[in-house]
Design an enzyme around this catalytic site. Sequence first.
Site, PDB file in Angstrom:
ATOM      1  N   HIS A   2       0.839  -1.199   0.000  1.00 20.76           N
ATOM      2  CA  HIS A   2       0.000   0.000   0.000  1.00 20.76           C
ATOM      3  C   HIS A   2       0.877   1.254   0.000  1.00 20.76           C
ATOM      4  O   HIS A   2       0.649   2.201  -0.748  1.00 20.76           O
ATOM      5  CB  HIS A   2      -0.902   0.013   1.230  1.00 20.76           C
ATOM      6  N   ASP A  44      -6.171   5.679   1.246  1.00 19.55           N
ATOM      7  CA  ASP A  44      -6.193   4.276   0.841  1.00 19.55           C
ATOM      8  C   ASP A  44      -7.632   3.780   0.868  1.00 19.55           C
ATOM      9  O   ASP A  44      -8.357   3.991   1.848  1.00 19.55           O
ATOM     10  CB  ASP A  44      -5.324   3.460   1.805  1.00 19.55           C
TER      11      ASP A  44
END
Length: 468
Positions: free
Chosen positions: A21, A114
């Site tokens: 990520h 995210d």
Amino acid sequence: MSDQNDKKVEIIVFPYHGQGHMNTMLQFAKRIAWKNAKVTIATTLSTTNKMKSKVENAWGTSITLDSIYDDSDESQIKFMDRMARFEAAAASSLSKLLVQKKEEADNKVLLVYDGNLPWALDIAHEHGVRGAAFFPQSCATVATYYSLYQETQGKELETELPAVFPPLELIQRNVPNVFGLKFPEAVVAKNGKEYSPFVLFVLRQCINLEKADLLLFNQFDKLVEPGEVLQWMSKIFNVKTIGPTLPSSYIDKRIKDDVDYGFHAFNLDNNSCINWLNSKPARSVIYIAFGSSVHYSVEQMTEIAEALKSQPNNFLWAVRETEQKKLPEDFVQQTSEKGLMLSWCPQLDVLVHESISCFVTHCGWNSITEALSFGVPMLSVPQFLDQPVDAHFVEQVWGAGITVKRSEDGLVTRDEIVRCLEVLNNGEKAEEIKANVARWKVLAKEALDEGGSSDKHIDEIIEWVSSF
């Protein structure tokens, strides 16, 4: 830096703190900063300590890091408790950061969060800040998640997924004990059906997705257009592709000194790996890596090992030390003439190396993106969630590889692995796949070149924020 005029805009990038990520969102931050927008990366204390000096030495005030959560004493905390603690503490710090940046940038602020942290969007909107969900998964996966989420809520889609998609049930199969976690077998959702609790946990990212001001994907238009994936998503959401989010030196070479992701959770052994590859002929090495969250049984590890032992090619296997303990005794010694096994290795440098013939992968999205961008054929060994969906697209839509067939008990046998490697490395099908991945390599670079689709979309994002 880009020659684009300076914009008084602030992009706050808020990644989940896993390596995959973090890496992709950091690369997006570099692209934004290179085009003269200011970027703040809101992250954990441990990540800030690892990255701060390196990033700020390279980018000055264009990219700064802001620690919004102290994760220094979490080693003994269970995953779900850790997530709840993170949300509670980080939410307050993120709220303060948004207020501060709104004042500094005269309201020209965008939160890029995210997609796995949907609560961040609610906080942004509370402060009158627009929010863009950045997904570490493919556009096809998020479309599938959204469709399945709607199903769990007892809602029907106005338009069904395009025919190219695999069945929704595919992402619920073979859900393992991820990261060693154990989940009950099933729970009942609002529609009265039973689902894996881990699947429902993952689907939380869709809870407020329709409220997001923008959806960002680590892909490029040409990759999303086949099968009408982009068209379908764009009917529901404001979507932009901004990938592939790779270090510039590996693909378009436009950003000076952008030579790596800049964040590594593991100690990488670059020299021994690359020196070994340098000693091998072109297109003679099979690269195997299954990511950091995949845990195989002893039986499955044995099947993989025996397949590698019996096939004729050289191989490089990145396998964690905990997984190495599951291998047959003397495997390393018996394969030492043609194989190298490391606990981790520099995947970008491996995939661009001329000795690599194919990539045996679990089909994590970052791995697929890298393989497509570097023109490497793939043998897909997916396990759960997004992996089977992306493996389907690798084979059926992009023609970039093939997928293993499992036995009735879910095992991938040694004979099946050997068969697939033969198909991928020799014959008419192999040549077809090589031609396809070579084409995707060219298109990936074109997307990031000046005036390419992803390059234009990043410009459009900055212009959009400057208009606030």
